[in-house]
Structure formats: C-alpha cells, structure tokens
Design a protein around this motif. Structure first.
Motif, short mmCIF file in Angstrom:
data_model
loop_
_atom_site.label_atom_id
_atom_site.label_comp_id
_atom_site.label_asym_id
_atom_site.label_seq_id
_atom_site.Cartn_x
_atom_site.Cartn_y
_atom_site.Cartn_z
N THR A 119 0.81 -1.22 0.00
CA THR A 119 0.00 0.00 0.00
C THR A 119 0.85 1.27 0.00
O THR A 119 0.37 2.33 -0.42
CB THR A 119 -0.94 0.03 1.21
OG1 THR A 119 -0.18 -0.13 2.43
CG2 THR A 119 -1.98 -1.08 1.12
N ARG A 120 2.11 1.19 0.48
CA ARG A 120 2.94 2.39 0.50
C ARG A 120 3.62 2.67 -0.84
O ARG A 120 4.20 3.74 -1.04
CB ARG A 120 4.01 2.27 1.60
CG ARG A 120 3.41 2.23 3.00
CD ARG A 120 4.51 2.21 4.06
NE ARG A 120 3.96 2.15 5.40
CZ ARG A 120 4.70 2.14 6.52
NH1 ARG A 120 6.03 2.19 6.42
NH2 ARG A 120 4.12 2.09 7.69
N LEU A 121 3.55 1.71 -1.75
CA LEU A 121 4.13 1.93 -3.07
C LEU A 121 3.23 2.87 -3.87
O LEU A 121 2.03 2.96 -3.64
CB LEU A 121 4.25 0.60 -3.81
CG LEU A 121 5.19 -0.45 -3.19
CD1 LEU A 121 5.17 -1.72 -4.02
CD2 LEU A 121 6.60 0.10 -3.05
N PRO A 122 3.79 3.62 -4.83
CA PRO A 122 2.96 4.50 -5.65
C PRO A 122 1.98 3.73 -6.51
O PRO A 122 2.20 2.55 -6.84
CB PRO A 122 3.98 5.26 -6.50
CG PRO A 122 5.20 4.41 -6.50
CD PRO A 122 5.22 3.70 -5.18
N LEU A 123 0.91 4.37 -6.89
CA LEU A 123 -0.14 3.72 -7.68
C LEU A 123 0.41 3.10 -8.96
O LEU A 123 0.03 1.99 -9.32
CB LEU A 123 -1.23 4.74 -8.02
CG LEU A 123 -2.30 4.28 -9.01
CD1 LEU A 123 -3.08 3.10 -8.45
CD2 LEU A 123 -3.23 5.42 -9.40
N ARG A 124 1.29 3.80 -9.64
CA ARG A 124 1.79 3.27 -10.92
C ARG A 124 2.47 1.91 -10.71
O ARG A 124 2.35 1.02 -11.56
CB ARG A 124 2.75 4.26 -11.58
CG ARG A 124 3.96 4.65 -10.76
CD ARG A 124 5.00 5.39 -11.61
NE ARG A 124 4.47 6.58 -12.25
CZ ARG A 124 4.48 7.80 -11.71
NH1 ARG A 124 4.98 7.95 -10.48
NH2 ARG A 124 4.02 8.83 -12.35
N THR A 125 3.16 1.74 -9.57
CA THR A 125 3.82 0.46 -9.27
C THR A 125 2.79 -0.60 -8.91
O THR A 125 2.88 -1.75 -9.35
CB THR A 125 4.84 0.63 -8.14
OG1 THR A 125 5.77 1.66 -8.48
CG2 THR A 125 5.59 -0.66 -7.88
N ARG A 126 1.81 -0.23 -8.10
CA ARG A 126 0.78 -1.19 -7.70
C ARG A 126 0.00 -1.68 -8.92
O ARG A 126 -0.34 -2.86 -9.03
CB ARG A 126 -0.18 -0.57 -6.68
CG ARG A 126 0.49 -0.11 -5.40
CD ARG A 126 -0.52 0.14 -4.28
NE ARG A 126 -1.64 0.97 -4.66
CZ ARG A 126 -1.66 2.31 -4.59
NH1 ARG A 126 -0.57 2.97 -4.20
NH2 ARG A 126 -2.74 2.99 -4.93
N ARG A 127 -0.29 -0.78 -9.85
CA ARG A 127 -1.01 -1.18 -11.06
C ARG A 127 -0.18 -2.14 -11.91
O ARG A 127 -0.69 -3.12 -12.46
CB ARG A 127 -1.38 0.06 -11.89
CG ARG A 127 -2.58 0.83 -11.37
CD ARG A 127 -3.86 0.05 -11.47
NE ARG A 127 -4.14 -0.44 -12.80
CZ ARG A 127 -5.17 -0.08 -13.54
NH1 ARG A 127 -6.03 0.81 -13.08
NH2 ARG A 127 -5.38 -0.61 -14.73
N SER A 128 1.12 -1.87 -12.03
CA SER A 128 1.98 -2.77 -12.81
C SER A 128 2.02 -4.15 -12.18
O SER A 128 1.98 -5.17 -12.88
CB SER A 128 3.40 -2.18 -12.90
OG SER A 128 3.40 -0.96 -13.63
N LEU A 129 2.12 -4.20 -10.86
CA LEU A 129 2.12 -5.49 -10.17
C LEU A 129 0.80 -6.22 -10.37
O LEU A 129 0.77 -7.43 -10.62
CB LEU A 129 2.39 -5.29 -8.68
CG LEU A 129 3.81 -4.88 -8.28
CD1 LEU A 129 3.86 -4.50 -6.80
CD2 LEU A 129 4.79 -6.01 -8.56
N LEU A 130 -0.30 -5.48 -10.26
CA LEU A 130 -1.62 -6.08 -10.43
C LEU A 130 -1.75 -6.73 -11.80
O LEU A 130 -2.20 -7.87 -11.93
CB LEU A 130 -2.70 -5.01 -10.25
CG LEU A 130 -4.14 -5.42 -10.57
CD1 LEU A 130 -4.63 -6.48 -9.60
CD2 LEU A 130 -5.07 -4.20 -10.53
N GLU A 131 -1.33 -6.02 -12.84
CA GLU A 131 -1.45 -6.55 -14.19
C GLU A 131 -0.51 -7.73 -14.43
O GLU A 131 -0.79 -8.59 -15.27
CB GLU A 131 -1.18 -5.42 -15.19
CG GLU A 131 -2.27 -4.35 -15.17
CD GLU A 131 -1.89 -3.11 -15.96
OE1 GLU A 131 -0.82 -3.13 -16.60
OE2 GLU A 131 -2.67 -2.15 -15.94
N ALA A 132 0.59 -7.78 -13.64
CA ALA A 132 1.55 -8.87 -13.82
C ALA A 132 1.11 -10.15 -13.12
O ALA A 132 1.41 -11.25 -13.60
CB ALA A 132 2.92 -8.44 -13.29
#
Length: 306
Positions: A119-132
């Motif tokens: 949750t502390r990571l920026p949104l752009r990183t969380r979205r990349s992880l989600l898609e991966a």
C-alpha cells in the motif's frame, strides 16, 4: 480508499502525474485470499459478498496468487446498476447464477501480494504489479487507464453515457478513507440517501407510493431531502416493502420532515441510490428517481455530496 467529488469551480487535475479511469456504476469490493483458502469478497462496509458473485470467486481462485488483497468494482455486464439489484441481495450462489444477470469484476488496485503489504508503493507500481500477477479471466478485467486532457476525457465520457471518471494521482500510496489523491469527475447527479420512511400508494401504484429520503449533516442530524416516487418496477416495490416493514417506527428520524397524511417512518438503516436533476434552494431533490438499494454502505456514512 475513497475518491473526493470535485466541484465545478475546482481546477482539473493533471494531466501530468495523474491517470484516469471509468467511474463504474456498480458495487465496490475488496477481494482477499489466505494461503490454502478460497478467495473471499467483501463489501465496502465489511459484509461478505462472495455468495452473490460466485463466478468472481472461481476466477480469482484460478487467475490470482495464493495470497492477496485486491480492490475493484463489480458491475452488471449491461452497465446498469438496476440489473445488479437482482444479485446483490442474494446469499445463495445457485440463486445468484440463476438470475441470468452477467457480471464483470473490474480490478484497479493491489494492496497485498503474498506476504508483502504494497500500500505504500505509488499507484503506478501497484497497477503494474496487479497486471503482472492477476490475469484477465472470465469476469475478471483490469480497469483500463485513459490518458489525455482531463476535460476532454470527461466530455467524451459524458457523451458516451458514462457515470464519469476517477482521477488518481500516480505517485500516491493507498490510504484508507477519503482522499484528494483520488477525485470523482461526474457526468450525472446521483448519490446515496438514507431511507427514513415511505408514503401510501395512490392511483394505480401498489405496495408503496414514494420513499422519504435524507442524509446526515455535520452534527449527526438526519436531514430530509424529499420524496422519491419514480424509477421503481414491481419487483423493486415488493423488495422495498419487505425490507421496510420490519423497520417501522412511530416517529420520524428526520430532524425536519414536513408532516403529511399517509406517511410511514422507519429506523434509518437502509441506503438507496438516487439520480436527480439538481438540489433546490431549500435543500430538496428536483426530479429524483430511484436506482436501487445499496448494501455496501452504512447509513451513518451518508452525507450530502458537494
């Protein structure tokens, strides 16, 4: 994490540093899974929702990691919130499937991956992880992001009949509660209201006439917002009456409702979504129309949106 409604006078966000997504007309869900267990779905007010949407649970079991917490929204495939009403009140997976209402689960955020709190990571990183780590599968879809000038994007969204857009700051962490890191750019006027009573039917209408609705002000008083007498079908009227009768009380919970003949009052526990034309100068809804009950929001959280 909740979005803040923008005012017409607010400067638009971005476009630099922001992403934009479609604002869906559905039910917000948090999806969770512990190792060795089946995925679970939870509503915004922490009620279990997996029995209403068993195909989403099955898809998450096949397409997601062994342990996760995801954020998303479940919508009817036809895009209508009213269609979702047939499923969102059911607690039997077989009955939910038998409604014939096809659904989609649009995923847009990742909070936990395996043993990591992200949750502390920026949104752009969380979205990349989600898609991966979560693949599109059956009803599971990644909510697409839109790029461009926000006002042009909103105009296009409104022209296409969307509810609006959600603007999200790309460098923002995931923080519980309402935040200006997420903004709502709405095309239509609608919001949730607390049901405080109903009126007797008139003419050819059966079961009930209109709902008496309101919202909580900053001091804890339930303020009356008017009558909602359109937008119902027979099934909605029967469902409402079955839910309202057990909540009946003698005196109104509203602090300022005008007393009239044919009124019936209830404990303020049910929440419904209402579309309307505008607010009048005396704080009433103009041309309100019922859109459905909401099981994902507590009545005490309902306030008047700016």
């Amino acid at each position: 994490m909740l979005a803040t409604l923008t005012k017409p006078t607010d400067p638009p966000p971005g476009p630099e540093g922001w992403s934009f997504e479609r604002k869906y007309d559905g039910v917000r869900v948090i999806a969770t899974r512990e190792r060795g267990e089946r995925p679970r779905l939870w509503s915004r007010n922490h009620k279990p929702a997996d029995a209403s949407y068993p195909e989403v649970v099955e898809a998450l079991e096949a397409a997601a990691p062994e342990r996760f917490v995801l954020d998303g929204e479940i919508v009817a495939a036809d895009g209508r919130f009213g269609s979702l009403q047939a499923r969102m009140h059911l607690s039997d997976p077989k009955r939910a499937r038998a409604t014939g209402v096809e659904i989609e689960c649009h995923l847009f955020d990742l909070l936990v991956l395996d043993d990591l709190d992200v949750t502390r990571l920026p949104l752009r990183t969380r979205r990349s992880l989600l898609e991966a780590v979560v693949r599109d599968d059956g009803p599971l879809l990644h909510s697409p992001t839109l790029d461009g000038d926000p006002l042009a994007l909103r105009d296009e969204a409104c022209a296409d009949g969307w509810e609006g857009l959600i603007a999200k700051r790309l460098d923002a962490p995931y923080a519980s509660g309402r935040s200006r890191d997420w903004l709502k750019l709405k095309c239509v006027k609608d919001q949730e209201f607390v049901i405080g009573g109903w009126t007797d039917p008139a003419g050819s209408r059966q079961v009930l006439g209109a709902l008496l609705v309101g919202y909580y002000d900053g001091e804890g008083a339930l303020r009356y917002a008017g009558k909602v007498g359109t937008g119902f079908d027979d099934a909605a009227l029967k469902l409402l009456r079955s839910r309202l009768d057990p909540l009946a009380v003698d005196d109104p919970s509203f602090s300022d409702v005008p007393r009239e003949r044919g009124q019936h009052f209830v404990r303020p526990e049910l929440v419904c979504q209402v579309g309307f034309g505008e607010w009048t100068s005396d704080g009433r809804l103009r041309h309100p129309r019922y859109q459905g009950l909401r099981v994902d929001k507590d009545a005490a959280d309902v306030v008047r949106e700016a």
